[in-house]
Design an enzyme around this catalytic site. Sequence first.
Site, PDB file in Angstrom:
ATOM      1  N   TYR A   1      93.999  16.373  60.451  1.00 41.82           N
ATOM      2  CA  TYR A   1      93.947  15.887  62.034  1.00 41.82           C
ATOM      3  C   TYR A   1      94.541  14.639  62.376  1.00 41.82           C
ATOM      4  O   TYR A   1      93.989  13.552  61.803  1.00 41.82           O
ATOM      5  CB  TYR A   1      92.199  15.938  62.576  1.00 41.82           C
TER       6      TYR A   1
ATOM      7  N   TYR B   1      54.958 -15.193  93.648  1.00 44.79           N
ATOM      8  CA  TYR B   1      55.346 -15.017  92.397  1.00 44.79           C
ATOM      9  C   TYR B   1      56.749 -15.324  91.997  1.00 44.79           C
ATOM     10  O   TYR B   1      57.060 -15.617  90.659  1.00 44.79           O
ATOM     11  CB  TYR B   1      55.634 -13.197  92.447  1.00 44.79           C
TER      12      TYR B   1
ATOM     13  N   PHE C   1      83.837   7.015  67.720  1.00 46.00           N
ATOM     14  CA  PHE C   1      84.772   6.604  68.888  1.00 46.00           C
ATOM     15  C   PHE C   1      83.811   6.726  70.016  1.00 46.00           C
ATOM     16  O   PHE C   1      84.080   6.343  71.250  1.00 46.00           O
ATOM     17  CB  PHE C   1      85.979   7.455  69.017  1.00 46.00           C
TER      18      PHE C   1
END
Length: 690
Positions: free
Chosen positions: A227, A458, A507
């Site tokens: 391939y 806070y 990939f």
Amino acid sequence: MRVFVKVYRTDGGPPTEAVVLPCKDLSKPVATIVEGALQQLLDVKNGSELLSPGVNTGLELDISDMKLDDSSTTVVADPPSSSSNHGSTSSEKTKGAFQFVSSGSSCRIVLEGSGARLRAQDAIGDVLRDGDYLCLYPVGQHHEGLDPGGGGELLHVQNYAFFGRQLSVKKKDAPWIELDGCSLTVEDLVKIGRGDYRVKLTEKVLQVVAKSRKVVEDVLTSGTVVYGINTGFGNFAHVQIPADKLQELQESLIRSHSAGVGPSLPPWQLRMLLALRINVLAKGCSGISVATLQQLLDALNASCLSYVPEKGTVGASGDLAPLSHLALGLMGEGHMWSPRTHWTTAEEVLKVNELKPIRLKPKEGIALINGTQLITSLGAEALHRASLAARQADVIAALSIDVLQGTPRAFDQDIHNNRPHPGQNQVAANLRALLDSNVHPSEIREGHKNCHKVQDPYTMRCVPQVHGIVVDTIEFVSRVITTEMNSATDNPMILSERGETISGGNFHGEYPAKVLDYLAIGVHELASMSERRLERMINPAYSNLPAFLVKDGGLNSGFMLAQCTSAALVSENKVLTHPASVDSISTSAGTEDHVSMGGYAARKALTVVEHVETVLAIELMAACQALEFHRPKKTTAPLEEVYRLVRTVVKPWDKDRYMSSDIEAVVQLVRNGKVIEVVEPYLKAYHHKA
């Protein structure tokens, strides 16, 4: 559209502050931007000194006398009638340069956009994008890196608009960095993007790459069907390709897969992308030839960079479209950029830079495009910038806490030792280093030490807990991105030690995609906290300071709309932090039936970081302005250094004026790490004693 302009000095000194110019008519020539910038600079006291030290300080440049010479593509400013003829005259035309002459000297100012000379008659809309920088470089014998007789052309200059700032001149003797596929760091990749390094490969890499290529040659000799070497791709994997069509197969792959859309990545990101692809190929698992790999290296060192659209990747099978565009230019097709040519045809760029187009051998096309390098290179930039933002957010928060008359008691070491998250303890230690009254007394704090406030809100009290998880997030993301940068992400993989080729899935971009989504979520909280502290500073109900931090409220609006800008960016980030990687859509006729969407995750992360930088910069501006109302009292010694830094680029807000340029100037300080730079000695000294 807005364009930023800086004018550099002939003695190589620092440039002027960026002049921000709105551009409504994009059909006008770039020359009009030069005119506008110079007009603004000449309106300031001793403006002529900003343009060119050594020029008569009484110089008055009449912008109305400036004209565009179509034959020479030069903007020429006629000298005052009283000037004597020394050096060049206005009749000397220099292509692509802005030229003016004054009493006793002459100067050419080279017009740059995104790292290359622009022609004066270029239409603004054709060559510039919103937020681009133009650098005007005077050419003189003392100006480092410029040839005084170079006809307006830059010599060995790589000035890209990197992270919103201009880079230094790239010298012939720039140091080398070796890529080996195993040890590249985020910081080094960023420096390669800047042009700070020339790149080469180790001798071991060349041997490994050659060995890998031999495996491919053996496959071709044996006639084995493999391939990507002698078959079609994706859903065409079952189609065997005859030997006389194998080069065409690889080139057709690049052409057909060059299907990206949108504007190109800018030069610094293209350098990072190409360098990262070279690093992956250097692992010797791709089957590329040494000769072709060397051609990629030569292109990188010459900054010959392909046009790579930013959109079109789904992040599996790798970043196929962007990497195909990267390869297409190197084949001499499509468009490329280089410092010597700006954007033009790839054929022209390669010719001017004396490079030959790549001729792909079997397997080399797919070797160039299988991988996650777009996701990872953009992710590395986002990570680098996020890390700088996080370090400086602690400093900016400390200044806000002091001008808001907060207390550092919440940062006591014993509190944080009982919740031992590394990031939380690191941030708390930084805040102690900046606010510890026993080491750095604050006159502001001394004035309210015996007040009746029990605890702070806070956004002041919980800075270690919120900033801390950002620090830990960045550390985690850094490990994953660094691993990905040094990983083989090809398919099929060439295993030269075994003499085999095996199809796999390295990939797939899920790793970088997921962590970049996580990075965006994490770093966003810096802006979320910052904007609320800004609100407290401009709201007199919270701060006991003048409303919107300005005198004569009503006549002046002060920081009213700056807070709106911060709120808008924080709100936009709330949408952008929705994870891209939770999405998937099947492609390639069901062969690629799960994808990462990592390209968008990376681009989103960069946008979020950019917004965070801006919100932090606005908070820093406001904190310095709040400090003005506490005078003559002083804050701590390290925070006074921060104040002095900011005042080098932005003056106090005595009355309303144009604010965007001030914001941009302070953004540059944050983006370039200048805030942490001025307090670093104090942090190191405090932590060393602790």
